[in-house]
Design a protein around this motif. Structure first.
Motif, PDB file in Angstrom:
ATOM      1  N   UNK A 148       4.145  -8.379  -2.270  1.00 13.35           N
ATOM      2  CA  UNK A 148       2.868  -7.954  -2.980  1.00 13.35           C
ATOM      3  C   UNK A 148       1.778  -7.518  -2.377  1.00 13.35           C
ATOM      4  N   UNK A 149       1.162  -8.070  -1.364  1.00 20.09           N
ATOM      5  CA  UNK A 149       0.008  -7.624  -0.687  1.00 20.09           C
ATOM      6  C   UNK A 149       0.513  -6.322   0.026  1.00 20.09           C
ATOM      7  N   UNK A 150       1.580  -6.483   0.726  1.00 21.11           N
ATOM      8  CA  UNK A 150       2.128  -4.969   1.621  1.00 21.11           C
ATOM      9  C   UNK A 150       2.164  -3.912   0.816  1.00 21.11           C
ATOM     10  N   UNK A 151       2.595  -4.270  -0.519  1.00 23.18           N
ATOM     11  CA  UNK A 151       2.710  -2.980  -1.462  1.00 23.18           C
ATOM     12  C   UNK A 151       1.477  -2.503  -1.945  1.00 23.18           C
ATOM     13  N   UNK A 152       0.425  -3.609  -2.185  1.00 19.03           N
ATOM     14  CA  UNK A 152      -0.858  -3.067  -2.616  1.00 19.03           C
ATOM     15  C   UNK A 152      -1.531  -2.415  -1.437  1.00 19.03           C
ATOM     16  N   UNK A 153      -1.453  -2.744  -0.352  1.00 22.24           N
ATOM     17  CA  UNK A 153      -2.166  -2.201   0.994  1.00 22.24           C
ATOM     18  C   UNK A 153      -1.855  -0.639   1.116  1.00 22.24           C
ATOM     19  N   UNK A 154      -0.367  -0.366   0.709  1.00 18.46           N
ATOM     20  CA  UNK A 154       0.094   0.919   1.034  1.00 18.46           C
ATOM     21  C   UNK A 154       0.067   1.625  -0.081  1.00 18.46           C
ATOM     22  N   UNK A 155      -0.053   1.160  -1.557  1.00 18.08           N
ATOM     23  CA  UNK A 155      -0.443   1.766  -2.631  1.00 18.08           C
ATOM     24  C   UNK A 155      -1.780   2.383  -2.873  1.00 18.08           C
ATOM     25  N   UNK A 156      -2.227   3.439  -2.226  1.00 12.21           N
ATOM     26  CA  UNK A 156      -3.526   3.987  -2.282  1.00 12.21           C
ATOM     27  C   UNK A 156      -4.059   3.865  -3.803  1.00 12.21           C
ATOM     28  N   UNK A 157      -5.102   3.035  -3.959  1.00 15.81           N
ATOM     29  CA  UNK A 157      -5.906   3.401  -5.307  1.00 15.81           C
ATOM     30  C   UNK A 157      -5.208   2.845  -6.291  1.00 15.81           C
TER      31      UNK A 157
END
Length: 137
Positions: free
Chosen positions: A61-70
């Motif tokens: 989840x943190x990895x997705x959040x980091x790469x899903x801009x905005x």
């Protein structure tokens, strides 16, 4: 539909139920397989994907959040969030599937279950996650 594609679909359906129902993962699995029939190899891969993804959520989840801009992961469409979780797990932890296949399979799930823009969104996020990983030469 190929066996592994069917497994991914089953894993996604279980992840979706887990996200919506907030029930324990074993309960989701047990109920799911009472309603579905699958070849042993389809079920085995689906369970590997589901269990592995659930076990790795705290890193995924943190990895997705980091790469899903905005994008806040909690505000993403439930189906998109779970396709990203499944795709990220497969990219990072399933070594016998090439990254291009992982991403393409996730895009196909998005086209099938998401909205008109889901495929592009899934592709962009998973591609960014893949490119950020150390490449083995």
């Amino acid at each position: 539909m190929r066996n592994r594609s069917k497994s991914r679909e089953f894993a996604l359906q279980m992840l979706y139920q887990l996200d919506i129902r907030k029930a324990p993962a074993p309960e989701i699995q047990e109920g799911f397989w009472q309603e579905q029939e699958a070849l042993p190899e389809v079920r085995a891969f689906a369970e590997q994907l589901f269990s592995g993804t659930v076990a790795a959520l705290s890193t995924i989840d943190p990895l997705i959040a980091h790469h899903a801009d905005n994008w806040n992961i909690k505000r993403m469409a439930v189906i998109d969030r779970n396709i990203l979780r499944l795709g990220t797990y497969e990219l990072l932890r399933v070594n016998d599937v090439p990254p291009k296949v992982c991403i393409n399979e996730a895009i196909e799930l998005a086209k099938r279950f998401g909205d008109a823009e889901s495929g592009k969104f899934i592709n962009g996020v998973l591609d960014a996650i893949h490119k950020a990983q150390p490449q083995v030469t």
